[in-house]
Design a protein around this motif. Structure first.
Motif, PDB file in Angstrom:
ATOM      1  N   ASN A   1      78.270 -23.154  -8.048  1.00  0.00           N
ATOM      2  CA  ASN A   1      78.674 -22.037  -8.255  1.00  0.00           C
ATOM      3  C   ASN A   1      80.231 -23.056  -7.227  1.00  0.00           C
ATOM      4  O   ASN A   1      79.951 -23.914  -5.852  1.00  0.00           O
ATOM      5  CB  ASN A   1      78.756 -21.290  -7.372  1.00  0.00           C
ATOM      6  CG  ASN A   1      79.866 -20.189  -7.602  1.00  0.00           C
ATOM      7  OD1 ASN A   1      79.950 -19.801  -8.793  1.00  0.00           O
ATOM      8  ND2 ASN A   1      80.020 -19.272  -6.747  1.00  0.00           N
ATOM      9  N   VAL A   2      81.259 -21.950  -7.554  1.00  0.00           N
ATOM     10  CA  VAL A   2      82.734 -22.941  -7.216  1.00  0.00           C
ATOM     11  C   VAL A   2      83.548 -21.321  -6.404  1.00  0.00           C
ATOM     12  O   VAL A   2      83.792 -21.358  -7.275  1.00  0.00           O
ATOM     13  CB  VAL A   2      83.570 -24.193  -7.633  1.00  0.00           C
ATOM     14  CG1 VAL A   2      83.885 -23.674  -8.949  1.00  0.00           C
ATOM     15  CG2 VAL A   2      84.620 -24.615  -6.551  1.00  0.00           C
ATOM     16  N   MET A   3      83.876 -21.664  -5.065  1.00  0.00           N
ATOM     17  CA  MET A   3      84.969 -20.528  -4.803  1.00  0.00           C
ATOM     18  C   MET A   3      85.994 -20.471  -3.472  1.00  0.00           C
ATOM     19  O   MET A   3      86.017 -21.927  -3.676  1.00  0.00           O
ATOM     20  CB  MET A   3      84.310 -19.180  -4.372  1.00  0.00           C
ATOM     21  CG  MET A   3      83.867 -19.014  -3.398  1.00  0.00           C
ATOM     22  SD  MET A   3      84.002 -17.486  -2.479  1.00  0.00           S
ATOM     23  CE  MET A   3      84.439 -17.465  -0.519  1.00  0.00           C
ATOM     24  N   THR A   4      87.187 -20.438  -4.017  1.00  0.00           N
ATOM     25  CA  THR A   4      88.278 -20.381  -3.059  1.00  0.00           C
ATOM     26  C   THR A   4      87.768 -19.777  -1.908  1.00  0.00           C
ATOM     27  O   THR A   4      87.692 -18.734  -2.121  1.00  0.00           O
ATOM     28  CB  THR A   4      89.585 -19.898  -3.920  1.00  0.00           C
ATOM     29  OG1 THR A   4      89.159 -20.427  -5.202  1.00  0.00           O
ATOM     30  CG2 THR A   4      90.651 -20.329  -2.401  1.00  0.00           C
ATOM     31  N   ILE A   5      88.865 -20.457  -0.435  1.00  0.00           N
ATOM     32  CA  ILE A   5      88.339 -19.975   0.763  1.00  0.00           C
ATOM     33  C   ILE A   5      89.437 -20.302   1.855  1.00  0.00           C
ATOM     34  O   ILE A   5      90.666 -21.226   1.735  1.00  0.00           O
ATOM     35  CB  ILE A   5      87.412 -20.535   1.274  1.00  0.00           C
ATOM     36  CG1 ILE A   5      87.094 -22.186   1.884  1.00  0.00           C
ATOM     37  CG2 ILE A   5      85.992 -19.803   0.726  1.00  0.00           C
ATOM     38  CD1 ILE A   5      86.138 -22.538   2.592  1.00  0.00           C
ATOM     39  N   GLY A   6      90.564 -19.281   1.922  1.00  0.00           N
ATOM     40  CA  GLY A   6      91.280 -19.018   2.796  1.00  0.00           C
ATOM     41  C   GLY A   6      91.481 -19.368   4.160  1.00  0.00           C
ATOM     42  O   GLY A   6      92.093 -19.003   4.870  1.00  0.00           O
ATOM     43  N   TRP A   7      90.157 -18.567   4.664  1.00  0.00           N
ATOM     44  CA  TRP A   7      89.965 -18.764   5.891  1.00  0.00           C
ATOM     45  C   TRP A   7      88.766 -19.205   6.560  1.00  0.00           C
ATOM     46  O   TRP A   7      87.457 -19.452   5.476  1.00  0.00           O
ATOM     47  CB  TRP A   7      89.124 -16.798   6.445  1.00  0.00           C
ATOM     48  CG  TRP A   7      90.659 -15.936   6.283  1.00  0.00           C
ATOM     49  CD1 TRP A   7      91.577 -16.684   5.800  1.00  0.00           C
ATOM     50  CD2 TRP A   7      90.540 -14.550   6.184  1.00  0.00           C
ATOM     51  NE1 TRP A   7      91.824 -15.129   5.425  1.00  0.00           N
ATOM     52  CE2 TRP A   7      91.577 -14.062   6.302  1.00  0.00           C
ATOM     53  CE3 TRP A   7      89.464 -13.792   6.279  1.00  0.00           C
ATOM     54  CZ2 TRP A   7      91.890 -13.286   6.415  1.00  0.00           C
ATOM     55  CZ3 TRP A   7      89.441 -12.875   6.215  1.00  0.00           C
ATOM     56  CH2 TRP A   7      90.892 -11.765   5.958  1.00  0.00           C
ATOM     57  N   GLY A   8      88.535 -19.796   7.828  1.00  0.00           N
ATOM     58  CA  GLY A   8      88.012 -21.043   8.328  1.00  0.00           C
ATOM     59  C   GLY A   8      88.020 -22.087   9.235  1.00  0.00           C
ATOM     60  O   GLY A   8      89.751 -21.859   9.492  1.00  0.00           O
ATOM     61  N   THR A   9      87.672 -23.117   9.308  1.00  0.00           N
ATOM     62  CA  THR A   9      88.355 -24.117  10.424  1.00  0.00           C
ATOM     63  C   THR A   9      87.629 -25.042  10.733  1.00  0.00           C
ATOM     64  O   THR A   9      85.672 -24.489  10.265  1.00  0.00           O
ATOM     65  CB  THR A   9      88.649 -23.365  11.945  1.00  0.00           C
ATOM     66  OG1 THR A   9      89.577 -24.485  12.870  1.00  0.00           O
ATOM     67  CG2 THR A   9      87.473 -22.581  12.697  1.00  0.00           C
ATOM     68  N   MET A  10      87.541 -26.241  10.982  1.00  0.00           N
ATOM     69  CA  MET A  10      87.007 -27.462  11.992  1.00  0.00           C
ATOM     70  C   MET A  10      86.635 -27.050  13.423  1.00  0.00           C
ATOM     71  O   MET A  10      88.291 -27.310  14.254  1.00  0.00           O
ATOM     72  CB  MET A  10      87.154 -28.261  11.341  1.00  0.00           C
ATOM     73  CG  MET A  10      87.152 -29.026   9.878  1.00  0.00           C
ATOM     74  SD  MET A  10      86.902 -30.661   9.286  1.00  0.00           S
ATOM     75  CE  MET A  10      88.658 -30.979   9.237  1.00  0.00           C
ATOM     76  N   GLY A  11      85.541 -27.802  13.786  1.00  0.00           N
ATOM     77  CA  GLY A  11      86.110 -28.322  15.088  1.00  0.00           C
ATOM     78  C   GLY A  11      84.204 -28.651  15.918  1.00  0.00           C
ATOM     79  O   GLY A  11      83.755 -29.340  14.809  1.00  0.00           O
ATOM     80  N   SER A  12      84.203 -28.880  17.782  1.00  0.00           N
ATOM     81  CA  SER A  12      82.872 -29.695  17.606  1.00  0.00           C
ATOM     82  C   SER A  12      82.636 -27.958  18.497  1.00  0.00           C
ATOM     83  O   SER A  12      82.183 -27.470  19.133  1.00  0.00           O
ATOM     84  CB  SER A  12      84.100 -30.242  18.686  1.00  0.00           C
ATOM     85  OG  SER A  12      82.482 -30.723  19.195  1.00  0.00           O
TER      86      SER A  12
END
Ligand SMILES: Cc1cc2nc3c(=O)[nH]c(=O)nc-3n(C[C@H](O)[C@H](O)[C@H](O)COP(=O)(O)O)c2cc1C
Length: 178
Positions: free
Chosen positions: A36-47
């Protein structure tokens, strides 16, 4: 177009920019094996924990939530601007009663390290394995955010996925914002 391995930080700025414009496409797969696929507008990347991590926030009301609870992996896909309509659609209808891949002509293709597929038409891909999950706690959330983001409750669960593979189309830099 070949998809070549990149460092997870190589497209950080463009990934965040696209997330803020049209959203990113989060692909999950439940116990039934259906993606399934959904759109996300909130999140981030890091260590975190000495590992590269992609963090996504998913509300319990989403079909995606039940998939994430059944599985421990997901992919995050960065759509080029010409997929804006698909991102909007995948953020509006639910996989409970729609096949969004077919309806939006998005092609799921096998991932390299995880079970949920990636989306061929996207330009950057992050394959993730969930390391940790926890819930937004209303009592400890700033009141302004609580009022703005959660008038109806449905507090997000936050998924921390170790990025186990990151790759991009060879021409990704030309197809993403500068
Ligand atoms: C631009 C945009 C960003 C969104 N961001 C999120 C998000 O970060 N987390 C979330 O739970 N829902 C988010 N949504 C809503 C879901 O994408 C939407 O409810 C979707 O239809 C859920 O699909 P599903 O039921 O197939 O999982 C967003 C929607 C749009 C249009």
């Amino acid at each position: 177009m070949a998809k070549v391995r990149v460092r997870y930080t190589d497209y950080f700025a463009q990934t965040i920019q696209r997330m803020r414009e049209d959203g990113l496409l989060l692909v999950t797969q439940g116990g039934d094996g259906k993606p399934n696929v959904m759109t996300i507008g909130w999140g981030t990347m890091g260590s975190i924990w000495s590992r590269p991590v992609f963090i996504v926030l998913v509300r319990p009301s989403r079909h995606t939530y039940s998939r994430l609870e059944q599985a421990s992996d997901f992919t995050v896909n960065v759509p080029p601007r010409d997929l804006a309509a698909a991102a909007s659609y995948c953020g509006t209808v639910s996989g409970r009663d729609h096949d969004k891949f077919q309806e939006m002509h998005l092609t799921p293709i096998p991932s390299r390290e995880v079970r949920p597929p990636i989306l061929k038409e996207c330009v950057v891909h992050y394959e993730c394995r969930t390391l940790h999950r926890n819930d937004v706690v209303p009592e400890t959330l700033a009141q302004a955010v609580r009022e703005e983001a959660y008038p109806g409750g449905d507090f997000h669960r936050i998924y921390f996925g170790e990025i186990v593979a990151a790759y991009a189309d060879e021409d990704a830099a030309q197809r993403l914002p500068k």
